[in-house]
Write an enzyme that holds these catalytic residues in place. Structure first.
Site, short mmCIF file in Angstrom:
data_model
loop_
_atom_site.label_atom_id
_atom_site.label_comp_id
_atom_site.label_asym_id
_atom_site.label_seq_id
_atom_site.Cartn_x
_atom_site.Cartn_y
_atom_site.Cartn_z
N LYS A 169 0.92 0.47 15.15
CA LYS A 169 2.40 0.26 15.11
C LYS A 169 3.02 -0.55 16.27
O LYS A 169 3.90 -0.85 16.29
CB LYS A 169 2.59 1.69 16.33
CG LYS A 169 2.41 3.11 15.02
CD LYS A 169 3.52 2.79 14.33
CE LYS A 169 3.70 4.00 13.18
NZ LYS A 169 3.78 2.90 11.11
N TYR B 136 3.71 6.65 9.81
CA TYR B 136 2.86 5.76 9.35
C TYR B 136 4.17 3.94 9.05
O TYR B 136 3.24 3.17 9.22
CB TYR B 136 1.65 5.98 8.29
CG TYR B 136 0.61 4.98 8.44
CD1 TYR B 136 -0.53 5.08 9.47
CD2 TYR B 136 1.00 3.78 7.54
CE1 TYR B 136 -1.46 4.04 9.45
CE2 TYR B 136 -0.35 2.87 7.50
CZ TYR B 136 -1.77 2.59 7.93
OH TYR B 136 -2.16 1.72 8.66
N TYR C 192 -9.53 5.09 7.11
CA TYR C 192 -9.70 5.86 8.38
C TYR C 192 -11.43 6.32 8.03
O TYR C 192 -10.79 7.63 7.42
CB TYR C 192 -8.09 6.35 9.08
CG TYR C 192 -6.93 5.91 8.72
CD1 TYR C 192 -7.27 4.88 10.23
CD2 TYR C 192 -6.73 4.68 8.46
CE1 TYR C 192 -6.18 4.28 10.86
CE2 TYR C 192 -5.08 3.49 8.51
CZ TYR C 192 -5.58 3.45 9.53
OH TYR C 192 -3.83 2.78 10.20
N HIS D 210 0.56 -1.20 -0.49
CA HIS D 210 -0.38 -0.18 -0.04
C HIS D 210 0.72 0.76 -0.34
O HIS D 210 1.11 1.50 0.93
CB HIS D 210 -0.90 -0.11 1.21
CG HIS D 210 -2.08 -1.01 1.38
ND1 HIS D 210 -3.31 -0.87 2.04
CD2 HIS D 210 -2.44 -1.47 -0.20
CE1 HIS D 210 -4.01 -2.10 1.89
NE2 HIS D 210 -3.47 -2.78 0.42
N PRO E 142 -4.37 0.54 18.69
CA PRO E 142 -3.84 0.08 17.72
C PRO E 142 -3.84 1.31 16.39
O PRO E 142 -4.04 0.86 15.00
CB PRO E 142 -5.01 -0.88 17.14
CG PRO E 142 -6.41 -0.84 18.35
CD PRO E 142 -5.88 0.21 18.63
#
Ligand code: RFL
Ligand code: PHB
Length: 389
Positions: free
Chosen positions: A296, A384, A200, A72, A292
Site C-alpha cells: 500500500k 488490496y 503470501y 493479476h 509492505p
C-alpha cells in the site's frame, strides 16, 4: 527562482504530482536530494492499484507500462502446506497491476524531461521556509550555490526522512507510530516466478512472499530478525529458508539463481496529523508509512497526490480553495484505511518470538475464515485492489 508549486522530493509522489500539474498548465520545480541514478537504483514497490495506473496514463507516462505490465486477478495465501486463492475478479471484478516502482519512476522522469520541466538533483539542505505566509519558499544548496525557489505552495514529497514534515511545528502535529520487531529481507533474481500470482506465505518459521517484476524477474522476501545484515544471508541460505516457508508443491517449483539485489527493510506503521500546515502540503511517505505486507505504500502516496492535484487545480482554475482546506482531512481518511489493512495483513501472516499461543490460534482462525468466507474475501479484495479516492 519562482514557480507555482515547489516540490521537495523527486520520488514517485513528487514526480507524479509534477506531471499532473504540468498537464493542467500549473508550473512546478522539483528539488531532489540524490542523483537521478540513485533514485532509480532503489528497488521498492511492485503492485499498483488501478487509480495509480490511470493517473500514469492521464499524464502520458503509461505507454511502456501498458506494454510491459502483468495483470493479476488474485493472490494466493499459504499456511503450512495448504494454499488458497483470493480471486479479485470473481469477488469484485477487480485486479492489480504488476509493474516496478523503479520503472514507473523512470517513466515519470522521461515524461518530465520531454515536457521541459525543471528538476534539481543533488540538492543539499532543502528547507521549506515561511510556510505560514503567502510568500513561502524552499531554500537549498545546489552545486555549492545557495538557492531559493519562491512559490505559491510547497508539496513535501520527500519521504519518511525528509525535512518537510519537521517544518510543521512539533506542538501542532501528532505522530502515530508502531514498529514491528522484525524486517523483510528481499532479493531480486533473474529467474521465472514460482507462480502466476503472488504467494503470501504464513509458516511456523515466519512469513515469506513470492512476488515478481515480470516473467523473467522474481522478487522474494522472507521475514527475519531486524539485526540481520543482508551480507549474512548468502543466496543458498536465502533460497533454502524461503523453500522451508512455502507449501511443498511451491517449494519444489522454485527456480533458484544468483540474486542481483539483496536488501533489508524494517517494518513500520506511521501517520502524521495534520498533513498540511500553512502553504505546505505533505504527500506520500513524508506523512505516512505502512509495512509492505499490503503493498500500500506507493498506492497511498498516489491517493494523496490525487487529492492534492485536484485541490490545486480548483485553486488555480476555479479560484476555489475549499479542497485545499479539506486536503489533510480527506487524505487522512483514506490513509487510515490503508493503515488498517496493512496492519491487519502484517499481524495475520508474521510470526513473533514469544508470541502467546492464543494469538497464534487467532491467526489460524482468521486464515481459516478468510479461506472459506466470501464476505471476508471481499473485504480483502476491496482493500488490496484499492479503495476508491
Ligand atoms: P520516496 O520514494 O521515499 O521518495 C522521496 C524522495 O524524496 C527525496 N528526499 C529529498 N529530496 C530533497 N531534499 C531532502 N532533504 C530529501 N530527503 C529525501 C528522496 O531522495 C526521494 O527521492 O517517497 P514517495 O515518493 O512518497 O513514495 C513512497 C514509496 O516509495 C513507498 O511508499 C513504497 O516504495 C512502499 N512499498 C510498496 N508500496 C506499494 O504501494 N506497493 C508495494 O508493492 C510496495 N512494496 C514498498 C514495497 C517499500 C519497501 N521498502 C523498501 C520499504 C516493498 C519494500 C521492500
Ligand atoms: C513487491 O513485489 O516488491 C511486493 C509485492 C507485494 C507486497 C510487497 C512487495 O505486499
Amino acid at each position: 527562482m519562482r514557480t507555482q508549486v515547489a516540490i521537495i522530493g523527486g520520488g514517485p509522489a513528487g514526480l507524479l504530482l509534477g506531471q499532473l500539474l504540468r498537464v493542467n498548465d500549473i508550473d512546478s520545480i522539483i528539488i531532489e536530494r540524490h542523483a537521478r541514478e540513485h533514485v532509480l537504483s532503489r528497488i521498492r514497490a511492485g503492485i499498483l492499484e488501478t487509480g495509480l495506473v490511470n493517473m500514469m496514463k492521464s499524464v502520458g507516462a503509461g505507454n511502456r507500462m501498458e506494454r510491459e505490465k502483468l495483470v493479476h486477478t488474485g493472490v494466493n495465501i499459504s499456511h503450512g502446506n495448504t494454499m488458497f486463492r483470493v480471486d479479485f475478479k470473481s469477488l469484485i471484478n477487480g485486479h492489480v497491476t504488476v509493474y516496478g516502482q523503479t520503472e514507473l519512476t523512470r517513466d515519470l522522469y522521461e515524461a518530465r524531461d520531454s515536457a521541459g520541466c525543471a528538476t534539481y538533483h543533488e540538492c543539499e539542505d532543502a528547507t521549506p521556509c515561511d510556510i505560514e505566509t503567502d510568500r513561502p519558499y524552499v531554500a537549498f544548496r545546489h552545486k555549492g550555490a545557495e538557492r531559493k525557489v519562491y512559490c505559491d505552495f510547497i508539496a513535501g514529497c520527500d519521504g519518511f526522512y525528509g525535512p518537510s514534515r519537521q517544518a510543521i511545528p512539533v506542538e501542532s502535529r501528532i505522530e502515530y507510530s508502531k514498529t514491528y520487531p522484525f524486517g523483510w529481507l528481499g532479493i531480486l533474481s533473474e529467474t521465472p516466478p514460482v507462480a502466476e500470482d503472488l504467494i503470501y506465505a504464513s509458516s511456523k518459521r515466519g512469513f515469506a512472499l513470492c512476488s515478481m517484476r515480470n516473467r523473467h524477474l522474481s522478487r522474494y522476501y522472507i521475514q527475519c530478525p531486524l539485526a540481520d545484515s543482508p551480507d549474512k544471508w548468502g543466496d543458498d541460505m536465502f533460497w533454502d529458508e524461503l523453500k522451508r516457508r512455502l507449501p511443498d508443491f511451491a517449494a519444489d517449483k522454485i527456480a533458484t539463481g544468483k540474486s542481483i539485489e539483496k536488501s533489508m527493510a524494517p517494518l513500520r506503521s506511521f501517520v502524521c496529523e495534520p498533513m498540511n500546515w500553512g502553504r505546505l502540503y505533505l504527500c506520500g511517505d513524508a506523512a505516512h508509512i505502512v509495512p509492505p505486507t499490503g503493498a500500500k505504500g506507493l498506492n497511498t502516496a498516489a491517493g494523496d497526490v490525487h487529492y492534492l492535484f485536484n485541490a490545486l487545480c480548483w485553486h488555480y482554475h476555479d479560484n476555489d480553495n475549499e479542497s485545499l482546506l479539506a486536503y489533510s482531512k480527506k487524505a487522512l481518511a483514506r490513509v487510515w484505511k490503508t493503515q488498517r489493512f496493512s496492519w491487519w495483513m502484517t499481524n495475520l501472516l508474521h510470526r513473533l518470538d514469544g508470541q502467546p499461543e492464543f494469538e497464534r490460534m487467532m491467526q489460524k482462525a482468521e486464515l481459516s475464515l478468510l479461506s472459506e468466507n466470501r464476505a471476508a474475501q471481499e473485504v480483502m479484495a476491496t482493500n488490496y485492489t484499492g479503495m476508491p479516492y
